[in-house]
Design a protein around this motif. Structure first.
Motif, PDB file in Angstrom:
ATOM      1  N   ILE A 212       0.868  -1.179   0.000  1.00  0.00           N
ATOM      2  CA  ILE A 212       0.000   0.000   0.000  1.00  0.00           C
ATOM      3  C   ILE A 212       0.903   1.226   0.000  1.00  0.00           C
ATOM      4  O   ILE A 212       1.798   1.344   0.840  1.00  0.00           O
ATOM      5  N   PHE A 213       0.689   2.130  -0.951  1.00  0.00           N
ATOM      6  CA  PHE A 213       1.408   3.403  -1.010  1.00  0.00           C
ATOM      7  C   PHE A 213       0.410   4.544  -0.886  1.00  0.00           C
ATOM      8  O   PHE A 213      -0.646   4.515  -1.536  1.00  0.00           O
ATOM      9  N   ASN A 214       0.744   5.554  -0.074  1.00  0.00           N
ATOM     10  CA  ASN A 214      -0.033   6.783  -0.105  1.00  0.00           C
ATOM     11  C   ASN A 214       0.156   7.435  -1.474  1.00  0.00           C
ATOM     12  O   ASN A 214       1.253   7.429  -2.043  1.00  0.00           O
ATOM     13  N   ARG A 215      -0.885   8.001  -1.987  1.00  0.00           N
ATOM     14  CA  ARG A 215      -0.850   8.556  -3.349  1.00  0.00           C
ATOM     15  C   ARG A 215       0.291   9.553  -3.540  1.00  0.00           C
ATOM     16  O   ARG A 215       1.053   9.451  -4.509  1.00  0.00           O
ATOM     17  N   GLU A 216       0.419  10.514  -2.628  1.00  0.00           N
ATOM     18  CA  GLU A 216       1.429  11.561  -2.802  1.00  0.00           C
ATOM     19  C   GLU A 216       2.835  10.977  -2.848  1.00  0.00           C
ATOM     20  O   GLU A 216       3.670  11.393  -3.648  1.00  0.00           O
ATOM     21  N   LEU A 217       3.093   9.976  -1.993  1.00  0.00           N
ATOM     22  CA  LEU A 217       4.425   9.378  -1.969  1.00  0.00           C
ATOM     23  C   LEU A 217       4.674   8.581  -3.253  1.00  0.00           C
ATOM     24  O   LEU A 217       5.779   8.617  -3.802  1.00  0.00           O
ATOM     25  N   LEU A 218       3.651   7.866  -3.726  1.00  0.00           N
ATOM     26  CA  LEU A 218       3.830   7.098  -4.960  1.00  0.00           C
ATOM     27  C   LEU A 218       4.184   8.030  -6.118  1.00  0.00           C
ATOM     28  O   LEU A 218       5.090   7.736  -6.912  1.00  0.00           O
ATOM     29  N   VAL A 219       3.495   9.158  -6.216  1.00  0.00           N
ATOM     30  CA  VAL A 219       3.798  10.135  -7.272  1.00  0.00           C
ATOM     31  C   VAL A 219       5.240  10.620  -7.144  1.00  0.00           C
ATOM     32  O   VAL A 219       5.984  10.704  -8.131  1.00  0.00           O
ATOM     33  N   GLU A 220       5.652  10.897  -5.914  1.00  0.00           N
ATOM     34  CA  GLU A 220       7.023  11.370  -5.673  1.00  0.00           C
ATOM     35  C   GLU A 220       8.055  10.308  -6.066  1.00  0.00           C
ATOM     36  O   GLU A 220       9.043  10.606  -6.743  1.00  0.00           O
ATOM     37  N   LEU A 221       7.833   9.069  -5.640  1.00  0.00           N
ATOM     38  CA  LEU A 221       8.806   8.008  -5.915  1.00  0.00           C
ATOM     39  C   LEU A 221       8.876   7.664  -7.401  1.00  0.00           C
ATOM     40  O   LEU A 221       9.940   7.305  -7.920  1.00  0.00           O
ATOM     41  N   MET A 222       7.747   7.762  -8.079  1.00  0.00           N
ATOM     42  CA  MET A 222       7.717   7.426  -9.502  1.00  0.00           C
ATOM     43  C   MET A 222       8.353   8.514 -10.370  1.00  0.00           C
ATOM     44  O   MET A 222       8.572   8.316 -11.571  1.00  0.00           O
ATOM     45  N   ALA A 223       8.681   9.651  -9.775  1.00  0.00           N
ATOM     46  CA  ALA A 223       9.307  10.742 -10.540  1.00  0.00           C
ATOM     47  C   ALA A 223      10.756  10.436 -10.891  1.00  0.00           C
ATOM     48  O   ALA A 223      11.328  11.069 -11.783  1.00  0.00           O
ATOM     49  N   ASN A 224      11.354   9.447 -10.190  1.00  0.00           N
ATOM     50  CA  ASN A 224      12.754   9.091 -10.453  1.00  0.00           C
ATOM     51  C   ASN A 224      12.812   7.946 -11.462  1.00  0.00           C
ATOM     52  O   ASN A 224      12.531   6.801 -11.123  1.00  0.00           O
ATOM     53  N   PRO A 225      13.200   8.204 -12.723  1.00  0.00           N
ATOM     54  CA  PRO A 225      13.178   7.156 -13.749  1.00  0.00           C
ATOM     55  C   PRO A 225      14.260   6.098 -13.574  1.00  0.00           C
ATOM     56  O   PRO A 225      14.259   5.073 -14.265  1.00  0.00           O
ATOM     57  N   ASP A 226      15.202   6.318 -12.656  1.00  0.00           N
ATOM     58  CA  ASP A 226      16.308   5.375 -12.476  1.00  0.00           C
ATOM     59  C   ASP A 226      15.927   4.184 -11.608  1.00  0.00           C
ATOM     60  O   ASP A 226      16.653   3.188 -11.569  1.00  0.00           O
ATOM     61  N   THR A 227      14.839   4.275 -10.871  1.00  0.00           N
ATOM     62  CA  THR A 227      14.402   3.155 -10.030  1.00  0.00           C
ATOM     63  C   THR A 227      13.333   2.383 -10.793  1.00  0.00           C
ATOM     64  O   THR A 227      12.283   2.928 -11.125  1.00  0.00           O
ATOM     65  N   ILE A 228      13.613   1.111 -11.079  1.00  0.00           N
ATOM     66  CA  ILE A 228      12.703   0.344 -11.935  1.00  0.00           C
ATOM     67  C   ILE A 228      12.026  -0.821 -11.228  1.00  0.00           C
ATOM     68  O   ILE A 228      11.117  -1.431 -11.778  1.00  0.00           O
TER      69      ILE A 228
END
Length: 420
Positions: A212-228
């Motif tokens: 489960i991810f909080n929406r705001e954190l998921l958006v933040e984490l997905m902004a980094n294209p280097d983590t796949i």
């Protein structure tokens, strides 16, 4: 009722090479299980049982049959916001690549998710067998004030090297995480588990791949294209930075990772008290087919599941799962076998007109043991298939042997009198 706070995201996985040849022409979530279901029905049903009825299924390999199954199965009211949609990898202005990992799959699909109003993203795997109350997991996530919650499952030392392993403090806050640790590192990763789990030697907390991810954190984490990847990068990097909680689970759960675990999970359904229970109020949903009842003549049955629409004249069927529209001929013995069934019926007129030697199904006087028979196979009369550790791994045009299990490929024709 719909839980409007949660959006379900089901990861369809990669090529599914470890489940080959069952994944030769279909994606992993579309593989048939238990005679009448598909793997993807498990996470979808767990969501529906928790009133989570907005779901995306992410896939990129052989998704046609998965699309068809979901389109034909999950219909909600026109006046509801409920849906189950398949998202295949697609080229966009931002990316022309296929999904590179679990997190990259979510990243590339974020523009679809963000069209919806949700507070939490529930991220699930499409190739696991379990029955979990997501409402309880979400409630615990909210109560703890976590930014991320991970469902965890106690495993033994042998299995621990195949999972992400974590440690927690007394409040179930995750303090450290390691992906697929080497065996020599395991002594430092033992956790305080229940007495029952200790008695089974299951002393290591494994990530179930349910987040489960909080929406705001998921958006933040997905902004980094280097983590796949979630297990290799997102989760280890988030621990310490963002409050990450463990949701301990000790019910039945298995990762359908290879042919052996797939075979074991299906035959396990025939036990008197199966670990995965299809017979309780937490229903598993699937396509509602209008099929006749099964007809069985002169057959001894023991610990066997038989789906709808079968015509069976076998001598004996034991510890086996027989799928929809299966046909089994006279004096045939089937043991320790998962027969997926057929997508169609074949009339005697069709057989005669098309000069077909073997009718779809298993013929007369056959002996089948330790076998998976994919859909629409034709196994001729007097065929003997005896799987087991005495057989070497091999692949032919019509079947493959993996770890002693004979897998007859979808649509294969096994001539009369064949011996395997």
């Amino acid at each position: 009722m719909i839980n409007d706070k949660v959006l379900g995201i089901i990861l369809g996985g990669g090529q599914g090479s470890r489940l080959y040849p069952l994944t030769k022409n279909r994606s992993k979530p579309a593989v048939p299980i238990a005679g009448k279901y598909r793997l993807v029905d498990i996470p979808i049903s767990n969501c529906i049982n928790a009133d989570i009825k907005r779901m995306y299924v992410l896939t990129q390999f052989n998704s046609a049959s998965l699309n068809q199954h979901i389109k034909n199965t999950y219909h909600f009211s026109f006046f509801s916001s409920a849906f189950v949609d398949v998202l295949a990898a697609e080229q966009t202005m931002e990316s022309d690549k296929w999904f590179q990992g679990t997190a990259d799959a979510v990243r590339q699909s974020m523009h679809h998710f963000l069209e919806h109003d949700f507070k939490y993203a529930l991220i699930l795997s499409g190739d696991q067998l379990y029955n979990m109350d997501f409402r309880d997991m979400i409630a615990k996530h909210e109560e703890s004030g976590a930014k991320i919650s991970i469902a965890t499952y106690p495993v033994n030392a042998k299995d621990a090297t195949s999972f992400g392993i974590l440690k927690t403090d007394e409040n179930n806050t995750i303090t450290s995480f390691i992906e697929k640790p080497n065996a020599e590192l395991l002594p430092d990763w033992r956790s305080d588990v229940s007495d029952e789990m200790k008695g089974e030697g299951r002393n290591y907390l494994a990530s179930m791949g349910i987040y489960i991810f909080n929406r705001e954190l998921l958006v933040e984490l997905m902004a980094n294209p280097d983590t796949i990847d979630f297990g290799k990068e997102i989760i280890p990097q988030a621990i310490g930075e963002h409050k990450t909680m463990s949701y301990p689970y000790e019910g039945y759960w298995t990762d359908i990772g290879n042919i052996d675990s797939f075979f074991e999970a299906n035959l396990g359904l025939t036990d008197d008290l199966p670990k995965f229970n299809l017979y309780d109020e937490n229903r598993v949903y699937t396509r509602a087919r209008i099929l006749p009842t099964s007809k069985i003549s002169n057959t001894k049955l023991n610990k066997t599941i038989i789906a709808d629409g079968c015509i069976i004249n076998a001598e004996k069927i034991e510890k086996s799962v027989i799928g929809i529209r299966s046909r089994i001929g006279k004096e045939t013995i089937v043991t320790n076998t998962y027969m997926m069934g057929n997508d169609f019926y074949e009339s005697l007129e069709d057989i005669k007109e098309n000069n077909i030697e073997n009718q779809v199904g298993i013929g007369d006087r056959c002996t089948i043991n330790n076998c998976i028979i994919d859909k629409n196979c034709r196994i001729g009369d007097d065929t003997k298939i005896n799987g087991g550790p005495h057989l070497e791994d091999i692949e032919t045009e019509t079947y493959q042997i993996k770890e002693g299990i004979v897998v007859v490929k979808k649509g294969a024709i096994i001539p009369k009198g064949t011996v395997i």
